[in-house]
Design a protein around this motif. Structure first.
Motif, PDB file in Angstrom:
ATOM      1  N   ASN A   1       8.696   6.743  35.563  1.00 16.37           N
ATOM      2  CA  ASN A   1       9.481   7.968  35.526  1.00 16.37           C
ATOM      3  C   ASN A   1       9.227   8.741  36.810  1.00 16.37           C
ATOM      4  O   ASN A   1       8.112   9.161  37.070  1.00 16.37           O
ATOM      5  N   SER A   2      10.247   8.925  37.615  1.00 15.98           N
ATOM      6  CA  SER A   2      10.067   9.558  38.913  1.00 15.98           C
ATOM      7  C   SER A   2       9.700  11.027  38.792  1.00 15.98           C
ATOM      8  O   SER A   2       9.183  11.627  39.730  1.00 15.98           O
ATOM      9  N   THR A   3       9.937  11.635  37.631  1.00 15.93           N
ATOM     10  CA  THR A   3       9.612  13.045  37.456  1.00 15.93           C
ATOM     11  C   THR A   3       8.132  13.261  37.163  1.00 15.93           C
ATOM     12  O   THR A   3       7.668  14.384  37.162  1.00 15.93           O
ATOM     13  N   ASN A   4       7.383  12.185  36.887  1.00 20.35           N
ATOM     14  CA  ASN A   4       5.968  12.312  36.565  1.00 20.35           C
ATOM     15  C   ASN A   4       5.096  11.563  37.561  1.00 20.35           C
ATOM     16  O   ASN A   4       4.087  10.976  37.194  1.00 20.35           O
ATOM     17  N   GLU A   5       5.510  11.527  38.807  1.00 16.47           N
ATOM     18  CA  GLU A   5       4.775  10.775  39.816  1.00 16.47           C
ATOM     19  C   GLU A   5       3.440  11.454  40.113  1.00 16.47           C
ATOM     20  O   GLU A   5       3.332  12.665  40.178  1.00 16.47           O
ATOM     21  N   HIS A   6       2.416  10.627  40.312  1.00 14.36           N
ATOM     22  CA  HIS A   6       1.110  11.077  40.759  1.00 14.36           C
ATOM     23  C   HIS A   6       0.915  10.526  42.159  1.00 14.36           C
ATOM     24  O   HIS A   6       0.566   9.357  42.328  1.00 14.36           O
ATOM     25  N   THR A   7       1.167  11.358  43.153  1.00 13.06           N
ATOM     26  CA  THR A   7       1.102  10.889  44.532  1.00 13.06           C
ATOM     27  C   THR A   7      -0.283  11.060  45.148  1.00 13.06           C
ATOM     28  O   THR A   7      -0.567  10.478  46.181  1.00 13.06           O
ATOM     29  N   THR A   8      -1.136  11.875  44.557  1.00 19.00           N
ATOM     30  CA  THR A   8      -2.495  12.073  45.056  1.00 19.00           C
ATOM     31  C   THR A   8      -3.459  12.069  43.874  1.00 19.00           C
ATOM     32  O   THR A   8      -3.061  12.238  42.715  1.00 19.00           O
ATOM     33  N   ILE A   9      -4.725  11.900  44.200  1.00 17.14           N
ATOM     34  CA  ILE A   9      -5.747  11.923  43.160  1.00 17.14           C
ATOM     35  C   ILE A   9      -5.789  13.270  42.460  1.00 17.14           C
ATOM     36  O   ILE A   9      -6.020  13.357  41.247  1.00 17.14           O
TER      37      ILE A   9
END
Length: 271
Positions: free
Chosen positions: A219-227
């Motif tokens: 789901n692109s709305t719940n992306e985790h791009t960093t720790i």
């Protein structure tokens, strides 16, 4: 006039206490008359210092000497002692001097206050839980939170914001999570650290806007791009137990044999 002086004292003192790098930590935890006393004491000190400075200036007659040193004297307008509102002018000058001393001391403390001084100020106002979080932040060591719902988190906390007053929430980057079973034994069922190692490299930590290569999201709305996107906020009033945590010690305790100190009492101690 007395009310005006009191107002000036409180304004100066509150300004000093609010912007001082570590005195403000005590102020935000004060309430009621404690705030007035703290602000009043600081304001009186700076006002007395400013009054002494003005008396020295007046005794040495520095303004007149400065004017006498100007060659084009006829074009200057001199302030005589019988000038209307001369008392108010002197009071305003004393207030400006006090404000100057107050600001100068704040800037001096901000520039030259050592970490040890600020840490000492924190230690004098923070409770045990807050100091545990502060020490863990400084030393970058994990701590364990056990919540009243039975949930357990192990992770790295962020430094709490003491400027906002009493700490009600603590932000934690989880490394492990689990629960306490019916036998009061901790069961870890989530290992965030392995996920971080797999999907976030050291280079990714430096760039907040980099998405790890090969990392796909359903789901692109719940992306985790960093720790930091995995950080959780823990309410302080829900924490039942808090402590430092060592995974090596935890494993050793789990694998250790039953101690001889734990066993049936001696025959002469049964009664």
């Amino acid at each position: 006039m007395g009310a005006l002086v009191l107002g000036v004292v409180l304004i100066l003192g509150y300004f000093y206490q609010s912007y001082h790098p570590y005195r403000r930590l005590r102020l935000v935890r004060s309430s009621g008359y404690h705030i007035y006393f703290k602000a009043g004491l600081s304001g009186v000190v700076f006002l007395l210092l400013a009054a002494a400075t003005w008396l020295l200036i007046d005794f040495l007659d520095l303004p007149s000497r400065l004017i006498d040193g100007v060659e084009d004297r006829p074009k200057l307008t001199f302030i005589e002692q019988n000038t209307p509102n001369w008392g108010e002018i002197k009071a305003f000058a004393i207030f400006l001097i006090a404000l100057f001393y107050c600001s100068l001391h704040i800037l001096f403390c901000k520039w030259f206050a050592s970490k040890e001084t600020i840490y000492g100020a924190l230690a004098s106002i923070a409770n045990d839980l807050e100091m545990l979080v502060v020490n863990s932040t400084i030393e970058v060591t994990p701590i364990r939170f056990e919540l009243d719902c039975g949930k357990v988190y192990v992770g790295l906390p962020e430094a709490p914001d003491f400027a906002s007053g009493e700490i009600k929430f603590i932000t934690l980057l989880p490394l492990l999570s689990g629960y306490v079973n019916d036998e009061k034994k901790i069961i870890f069922n989530n290992n965030y650290f392995l996920h971080y190692e797999e999907h976030f490299s050291e280079e990714d930590d430096d760039e907040d806007d980099i998405i790890p290569e090969g990392y796909e999201f359903a789901n692109s709305t719940n992306e985790h791009t960093t720790i930091n996107d995995f950080s959780i906020v823990v309410p302080v009033d829900q924490i039942v137990v808090a402590s430092r945590f060592s995974i090596d010690a935890f494993i050793e305790f789990r694998q250790a044999k039953k101690s001889s100190l734990i066993g049936p009492p001696a025959p002469n101690q049964q009664n």
